[in-house]
Design a protein around this motif. Structure first.
Motif, mmCIF file in Angstrom:
data_model
loop_
_atom_site.group_PDB
_atom_site.id
_atom_site.type_symbol
_atom_site.label_atom_id
_atom_site.label_comp_id
_atom_site.label_asym_id
_atom_site.label_seq_id
_atom_site.Cartn_x
_atom_site.Cartn_y
_atom_site.Cartn_z
ATOM 1 N N GLY A 68 3.035 47.362 9.242
ATOM 2 C CA GLY A 68 2.749 46.517 10.384
ATOM 3 C C GLY A 68 1.469 45.753 10.159
ATOM 4 N N TYR A 69 1.145 44.904 11.078
ATOM 5 C CA TYR A 69 -0.062 44.096 10.964
ATOM 6 C C TYR A 69 -0.485 43.720 12.364
ATOM 7 C CZ TYR A 69 -3.211 40.861 8.556
ATOM 8 O OH TYR A 69 -4.310 40.207 8.072
ATOM 9 N N SER A 70 -1.764 43.601 12.583
ATOM 10 C CA SER A 70 -2.262 43.401 13.941
ATOM 11 C C SER A 70 -1.712 42.135 14.568
ATOM 12 C CB SER A 70 -3.791 43.350 13.923
ATOM 13 O OG SER A 70 -4.227 42.283 13.135
ATOM 14 N N SER A 71 -1.302 42.240 15.817
ATOM 15 C CA SER A 71 -0.852 41.091 16.593
ATOM 16 C C SER A 71 -1.052 41.424 18.059
ATOM 17 C CB SER A 71 0.617 40.755 16.305
ATOM 18 O OG SER A 71 1.442 41.851 16.629
ATOM 19 N N ILE A 72 -0.961 40.422 18.896
ATOM 20 C CA ILE A 72 -1.145 40.621 20.335
ATOM 21 C C ILE A 72 0.181 40.377 21.038
ATOM 22 C CG2 ILE A 72 -2.338 39.781 22.390
ATOM 23 C CD1 ILE A 72 -4.689 39.033 20.641
ATOM 24 N N TRP B 146 3.027 38.636 7.032
ATOM 25 C CA TRP B 146 3.175 40.084 6.870
ATOM 26 C C TRP B 146 4.296 40.632 7.754
ATOM 27 C CZ3 TRP B 146 2.431 44.171 4.057
ATOM 28 C CH2 TRP B 146 2.598 45.430 4.635
ATOM 29 N N ALA B 147 4.283 40.258 9.001
ATOM 30 C CA ALA B 147 5.256 40.799 9.955
ATOM 31 C C ALA B 147 6.685 40.438 9.568
ATOM 32 C CB ALA B 147 4.940 40.291 11.362
ATOM 33 N N GLU B 148 6.897 39.170 9.211
ATOM 34 C CA GLU B 148 8.249 38.721 8.871
ATOM 35 C C GLU B 148 8.733 39.348 7.566
ATOM 36 O OE1 GLU B 148 10.308 36.512 10.903
ATOM 37 O OE2 GLU B 148 8.790 37.508 12.115
ATOM 38 N N THR B 149 7.842 39.456 6.583
ATOM 39 C CA THR B 149 8.229 40.037 5.289
ATOM 40 C C THR B 149 8.543 41.517 5.426
ATOM 41 O OG1 THR B 149 6.813 38.445 4.136
ATOM 42 C CG2 THR B 149 7.518 40.371 2.908
ATOM 43 N N LEU C 14 12.208 43.433 4.885
ATOM 44 C CA LEU C 14 12.414 44.392 3.812
ATOM 45 C C LEU C 14 12.636 45.819 4.296
ATOM 46 C CD1 LEU C 14 9.688 43.196 1.273
ATOM 47 C CD2 LEU C 14 12.165 42.931 1.055
ATOM 48 N N PHE C 15 11.928 46.197 5.367
ATOM 49 C CA PHE C 15 11.862 47.619 5.677
ATOM 50 C C PHE C 15 12.180 48.000 7.117
ATOM 51 C CE2 PHE C 15 8.596 46.567 2.472
ATOM 52 C CZ PHE C 15 9.245 47.117 1.382
ATOM 53 N N ASN D 252 11.986 55.994 4.438
ATOM 54 C CA ASN D 252 12.610 56.149 3.127
ATOM 55 C C ASN D 252 11.872 55.413 2.013
ATOM 56 O OD1 ASN D 252 14.786 57.639 4.236
ATOM 57 N ND2 ASN D 252 15.734 55.732 4.924
ATOM 58 N N ILE D 253 10.733 54.836 2.318
ATOM 59 C CA ILE D 253 9.993 54.068 1.330
ATOM 60 C C ILE D 253 9.054 54.987 0.550
ATOM 61 C CG2 ILE D 253 8.414 52.145 0.971
ATOM 62 C CD1 ILE D 253 11.186 51.396 2.050
#
Length: 299
Positions: free
Chosen positions: A112-116, A152-155, A159-160, A166-167
């Protein structure tokens, strides 16, 4: 409860609400000169996504799908981190806020990555107007993030999504590195923006002799034109940039002192008209260009 039937019955009404809400947000951000990476995106959750969320028990619908806070949503992607707080203030002032938005801080081993995230609706007095009278109880989730956060969020979602457990740990560490790099990108972009603004502030306030030591650009060009016209020159930013670029391209004048030397005390200011002054500047430049061309021919 027939989820599909209810979805079909409300989809048009919620689409109308999303459209009206998005227009208001766009106008407010434009008014406050908030730079966005690209157009604000809006979406209505698909019926398949709603059914999956309900069946997986990530959210259990009790009576109606309108219980979902993210049934409809907007995403605002900003160029610079500094505007996140400003956008939150604008939206919470303009609309009714149903939550206290915070920046999410996930541990390094989570994807994840910080967002509001804001949960908003219309104010009570809006419901009295024709455009909004059917939307008084609707809510919309608004995500506010920077361009790096969006990458970051979209990628990571692509992918995951739903497969984090399971990563392998080594892959998790690599993703954490990428998240850190993107955070650095945000910080560096903000630093560069601040430095650029400081530079333009310096150009606007510096002594004129200091301006003459600078390369020619739209800001130094404005200072030269203002100084030599005694304040007559008053073009807006757009036209000023066009003229500055034209002088660099067509006349190969690349530094401030060269332009100043060519026009200093050469123009009668009695007309007191910006357009006439500009014409006379270009007459001087045309004459100088012709003179140089003639010299080249002789050689």
């Amino acid at each position: 409860m027939d989820i599909k039937k209810e979805y079909k019955s409300i989809i048009d009404d919620y689409s109308d609400f999303l459209h009206e809400f998005k227009q208001i947000v766009e106008k407010r951000l434009l008014k406050h000169k908030i730079p966005i990476a690209f157009g604000i995106s809006g979406r209505i959750k698909t019926i398949d996504s709603i059914l999956e969320k309900n069946s997986s028990e990530r959210f259990v619908i009790k009576k109606t799908i309108t219980e979902l806070n993210d049934l409809i949503g907007l995403r605002i992607v900003l160029l610079f981190p500094e505007y996140k707080t400003k956008v939150v203030e604008i939206l919470r002032t303009e609309f009714k806020s149903y939550n206290n938005p915070i920046i999410s801080n996930l541990s390094p081993d989570k994807f994840g990555y910080s967002s509001i995230h804001l949960l908003l609706g219309i104010k009570d007095d809006w419901a009295k107007t024709p455009n909004w009278e059917n939307h008084s109880l609707k809510r919309i989730e608004v995500q506010v993030r920077t361009l790096s956060e969006h990458i970051w969020a979209e990628t990571s979602h692509s992918l995951f999504y739903k497969r984090e457990e399971n990563i392998p740990k080594i892959m998790s560490r690599e993703l954490s590195k990428m998240s850190a790099l993107l955070e650095v990108v945000d910080d560096k972009l903000q630093e560069i923006k601040n430095a650029v603004e400081e530079h333009f502030k310096y150009i606007a306030e510096a002594q004129y002799d200091e301006i003459l030591k600078q390369d020619l650009n739209s800001e130094t060009f404005r200072r030269i034109m203002l100084e030599n016209s005694k304040g007559i020159y008053d073009l807006n930013e757009y036209r000023n940039k066009i003229l500055s670029s034209r002088i660099e391209k067509d006349y190969n004048i690349l530094n401030s002192d060269a332009l100043h030397t060519l026009i200093f005390n050469k123009i009668d200011l009695s007309d007191n008209d910006a357009e006439i002054y500009i014409e006379k500047v270009f007459e001087i430049l045309d004459e100088e260009k012709l003179r140089i061309d003639e010299q080249q021919k002789v050689k």
